[in-house]
Design an enzyme around this catalytic site. Structure first.
Site, short mmCIF file in Angstrom:
data_model
loop_
_atom_site.label_atom_id
_atom_site.label_comp_id
_atom_site.label_asym_id
_atom_site.label_seq_id
_atom_site.Cartn_x
_atom_site.Cartn_y
_atom_site.Cartn_z
N LYS A 230 0.81 -1.23 0.00
CA LYS A 230 0.00 0.00 0.00
C LYS A 230 0.84 1.27 0.00
O LYS A 230 2.02 1.26 0.29
CB LYS A 230 -1.03 -0.06 1.12
CG LYS A 230 -2.13 -1.07 0.72
CD LYS A 230 -3.31 -1.12 1.61
CE LYS A 230 -4.33 -2.13 1.02
NZ LYS A 230 -5.35 -2.51 1.98
N ARG A 264 -3.54 -10.09 5.28
CA ARG A 264 -3.91 -10.18 3.85
C ARG A 264 -2.72 -9.70 3.02
O ARG A 264 -2.29 -8.56 3.16
CB ARG A 264 -5.14 -9.30 3.60
CG ARG A 264 -5.67 -9.34 2.18
CD ARG A 264 -6.89 -8.43 2.06
NE ARG A 264 -7.48 -8.50 0.72
CZ ARG A 264 -7.06 -7.81 -0.32
NH1 ARG A 264 -6.04 -6.97 -0.20
NH2 ARG A 264 -7.66 -7.92 -1.50
N1 HH2 Z 1 -7.40 -4.13 0.63
C1 HH2 Z 1 -7.71 -4.19 -0.67
C2 HH2 Z 1 -8.83 -4.90 -1.12
N2 HH2 Z 1 -9.60 -5.59 -0.25
N3 HH2 Z 1 -10.06 -6.25 1.96
C3 HH2 Z 1 -9.78 -6.21 3.26
N4 HH2 Z 1 -10.56 -6.87 4.13
N5 HH2 Z 1 -8.72 -5.50 3.74
C4 HH2 Z 1 -7.90 -4.79 2.93
O1 HH2 Z 1 -6.93 -4.14 3.43
C5 HH2 Z 1 -8.18 -4.81 1.52
C6 HH2 Z 1 -9.30 -5.56 1.07
C7 HH2 Z 1 -6.85 -3.45 -1.66
O2 HH2 Z 1 -5.85 -4.32 -2.16
P1 HH2 Z 1 -5.98 -5.02 -3.59
O3 HH2 Z 1 -7.10 -6.02 -3.56
O4 HH2 Z 1 -4.67 -5.57 -4.02
O5 HH2 Z 1 -6.27 -3.81 -4.55
P2 HH2 Z 1 -7.52 -3.44 -5.45
O6 HH2 Z 1 -8.63 -3.03 -4.53
O7 HH2 Z 1 -7.01 -2.31 -6.31
O8 HH2 Z 1 -7.91 -4.65 -6.25
#
Ligand code: HH2
Length: 285
Positions: A230, A264
């Protein structure tokens, strides 16, 4: 890449039932591997939109020690992600979800839409991961109550406000989400809280949350932290998302020390190794 490590016993319950308590009662936090079947996720957008590539990535994360696979079909990144319809989200999930479920590791569905979560639960997902903590889709709390599945309630805000006390904001948000959950009949045993690193927070606020994570223990519920790749990391050490592994691990070890029970992460092998070594060192205290 770090060599594949042996896996502790799975959190198996009766056939078809996922036992969250068993997974969380281990000495080391569980690792949730991120699988984004999206064209625009902030760190790996477009890498796993082809179903065979998504499945290969899921297999790899399982081999590397992932305890849960978190599949998401809509990017939720704060800048530049395009909201999509439930139909579009389902179109991205349909070619891969059953195969990922078939790998034998519990699958969580990362979606803020109850229609998508309901469909995924029908197709083998066993955890709902709602980045709006039951507060965006009025059907979400009722759905998770009725299905009796674990739900991750994540803190979120439409925009960051550097002037607010972020810990107070998170506590108020969780209180409201827990009220919605209780009214809908969601079992307390099924709730995991997540402060939502990077969501509606300045980078400083994300770091405040990590530094003061222990304060959220007062809810008496398991905590999940997702700091992987992040943006706050690049404020400390300028870096692109794929260059943030060291910062991700530093944040996740801090979170584990403060009591986080699920981490995660995109980089599963390295995260598993870091958490297990830190836990082994702590055992010598
Ligand atoms: N972060 C992201 C997405 N989902 N869910 C939870 N519970 N906690 C988090 O910190 C979280 C999440 C963002 O990461 P990523 O899925 O890699 O990115 P994107 O939303 O751009 O797909």
């Amino acid at each position: 890449m770090i060599a594949t490590m042996s896996r502790p016993a799975r959190a198996a319950g009766p056939a078809g039932h996922f036992d969250l308590t068993a997974l969380l009662s281990r000495p080391c936090p569980a690792v949730m591997g991120v699988l984004n079947v999206t064209p625009d996720s902030f760190s790996d957008g477009g890498q796993f939109t082809a179903p065979e590539r998504a499945l290969t990535q899921a297999r790899r994360m399982v081999a590397e020690g992932a305890d849960i696979i978190d599949i998401g079909a809509e990017s939720t990144r704060p800048y530049g992600s395009a909201p999509i319809s439930a139909d579009e989200e389902l179109k991205r999930l349909q070619p891969v979800l059953s195969d990922v479920v078939g790998l034998g590791v519990p699958v969580s569905i990362d979606s803020m839409k109850s229609a998508v979560v309901g469909w995924a639960l029908d197709h083998g997902a066993v955890i709902a991961n709602d980045v709006w903590g039951l507060q965006r889709d009025p059907g979400m709390a009722g759905l998770v109550a009725q299905r009796n599945v674990p739900v991750i309630i994540m803190h979120n805000r439409d925009r960051a406000d550097p002037a607010i006390d972020i810990m107070k904001d998170i506590a108020a948000f969780f209180t409201h989400s827990l009220d919605l959950a209780a009214k809908a009949g969601v079992s307390q045993d099924n709730i995991v809280l997540d402060p939502g690193i990077g969501f509606g927070k300045t980078s400083e606020q994300s770091m405040t949350v990590l530094a003061r994570l222990h304060e959220l223990q007062r809810f008496g519920l398991p905590l999940l932290v997702g700091a992987s790749r992040k943006r706050f990391i690049s404020v400390v050490t300028p870096s692109e998302p794929h260059q943030r592994l060291g910062g991700s691990i530093a944040a996740h070890l801090t979170a584990a020390k403060a009591g986080a029970r699920i981490i995660r992460a995109h980089d599963v092998a390295e995260t598993v190794q870091a958490l297990r070594v830190a836990a082994a060192i702590r055992e010598q205290e």
